[in-house]
Design a protein around this motif. Structure first.
Motif, PDB file in Angstrom:
ATOM      1  N   VAL A  10     -31.056   8.219 -32.469  1.00 21.28           N
ATOM      2  CA  VAL A  10     -31.375   8.963 -33.688  1.00 21.28           C
ATOM      3  C   VAL A  10     -30.563  10.254 -33.754  1.00 21.28           C
ATOM      4  N   VAL A  11     -30.431  10.957 -32.614  1.00 21.01           N
ATOM      5  CA  VAL A  11     -29.615  12.175 -32.577  1.00 21.01           C
ATOM      6  C   VAL A  11     -28.176  11.854 -32.953  1.00 21.01           C
ATOM      7  N   ALA A  12     -27.661  10.739 -32.436  1.00 18.42           N
ATOM      8  CA  ALA A  12     -26.286  10.343 -32.748  1.00 18.42           C
ATOM      9  C   ALA A  12     -26.121  10.027 -34.233  1.00 18.42           C
ATOM     10  N   LEU A  17     -24.113  11.780 -39.391  1.00 21.74           N
ATOM     11  CA  LEU A  17     -24.327  11.984 -40.817  1.00 21.74           C
ATOM     12  C   LEU A  17     -23.866  13.367 -41.260  1.00 21.74           C
ATOM     13  N   PHE A  18     -24.104  14.372 -40.411  1.00 27.55           N
ATOM     14  CA  PHE A  18     -23.723  15.736 -40.756  1.00 27.55           C
ATOM     15  C   PHE A  18     -22.315  16.108 -40.304  1.00 27.55           C
ATOM     16  N   GLY A  19     -21.620  15.184 -39.648  1.00 27.97           N
ATOM     17  CA  GLY A  19     -20.223  15.413 -39.309  1.00 27.97           C
ATOM     18  C   GLY A  19     -19.965  16.048 -37.955  1.00 27.97           C
ATOM     19  N   PHE A  20     -20.961  16.103 -37.087  1.00 28.40           N
ATOM     20  CA  PHE A  20     -20.755  16.632 -35.739  1.00 28.40           C
ATOM     21  C   PHE A  20     -20.282  15.483 -34.851  1.00 28.40           C
ATOM     22  N   THR A  21     -18.989  15.222 -34.876  1.00 28.61           N
ATOM     23  CA  THR A  21     -18.481  14.016 -34.228  1.00 28.61           C
ATOM     24  C   THR A  21     -18.590  14.067 -32.710  1.00 28.61           C
ATOM     25  N   LYS A  22     -18.332  15.208 -32.100  1.00 27.04           N
ATOM     26  CA  LYS A  22     -18.422  15.272 -30.636  1.00 27.04           C
ATOM     27  C   LYS A  22     -19.854  15.073 -30.167  1.00 27.04           C
ATOM     28  N   LEU A  23     -20.801  15.689 -30.851  1.00 28.76           N
ATOM     29  CA  LEU A  23     -22.212  15.524 -30.500  1.00 28.76           C
ATOM     30  C   LEU A  23     -22.662  14.089 -30.741  1.00 28.76           C
ATOM     31  N   ALA A  24     -22.228  13.517 -31.838  1.00 29.20           N
ATOM     32  CA  ALA A  24     -22.604  12.136 -32.145  1.00 29.20           C
ATOM     33  C   ALA A  24     -22.030  11.176 -31.109  1.00 29.20           C
ATOM     34  N   ARG A  25     -20.794  11.383 -30.721  1.00 29.82           N
ATOM     35  CA  ARG A  25     -20.160  10.517 -29.735  1.00 29.82           C
ATOM     36  C   ARG A  25     -20.865  10.622 -28.388  1.00 29.82           C
ATOM     37  N   ALA A  28     -24.397   8.988 -28.648  1.00 30.42           N
ATOM     38  CA  ALA A  28     -24.266   7.531 -28.720  1.00 30.42           C
ATOM     39  C   ALA A  28     -23.907   6.956 -27.354  1.00 30.42           C
ATOM     40  N   GLY A  29     -23.061   7.653 -26.614  1.00 33.84           N
ATOM     41  CA  GLY A  29     -22.713   7.201 -25.266  1.00 33.84           C
ATOM     42  C   GLY A  29     -23.913   7.201 -24.340  1.00 33.84           C
ATOM     43  N   ILE A  30     -24.724   8.258 -24.421  1.00 31.48           N
ATOM     44  CA  ILE A  30     -25.929   8.320 -23.598  1.00 31.48           C
ATOM     45  C   ILE A  30     -26.909   7.220 -23.995  1.00 31.48           C
ATOM     46  N   ALA A  31     -27.080   7.006 -25.296  1.00 32.64           N
ATOM     47  CA  ALA A  31     -27.986   5.957 -25.766  1.00 32.64           C
ATOM     48  C   ALA A  31     -27.516   4.581 -25.300  1.00 32.64           C
TER      49      ALA A  31
END
Length: 52
Positions: A10-12, A17-25, A28-31
């Motif tokens: 969900v965090v990813a 959605l808000f464009g924080f690509t490093k945080l999303a990546r 998603a890797g942790i998930a």
């Protein structure tokens, strides 16, 4: 452990959605990592229950 996978997923999604690509990546890797650990533990549990 599955709860943590869903939380990081969900965090990813929200970060993506808000464009924080490093945080999303990273989230998603942790998930993905937690999901595979969950699947491995599930298979081990099923195999040990089968032979018990």
């Amino acid at each position: 452990m599955l709860t943590w996978t869903v939380i990081f997923l969900v965090v990813a999604l929200v970060a993506g959605l808000f464009g924080f690509t490093k945080l999303a990546r990273g989230a998603a890797g942790i998930a993905r990592f937690l999901f595979f650990i969950f699947v491995i533990l599930l298979v081990l549990s099923l195999v040990t229950d089968l032979f018990a």
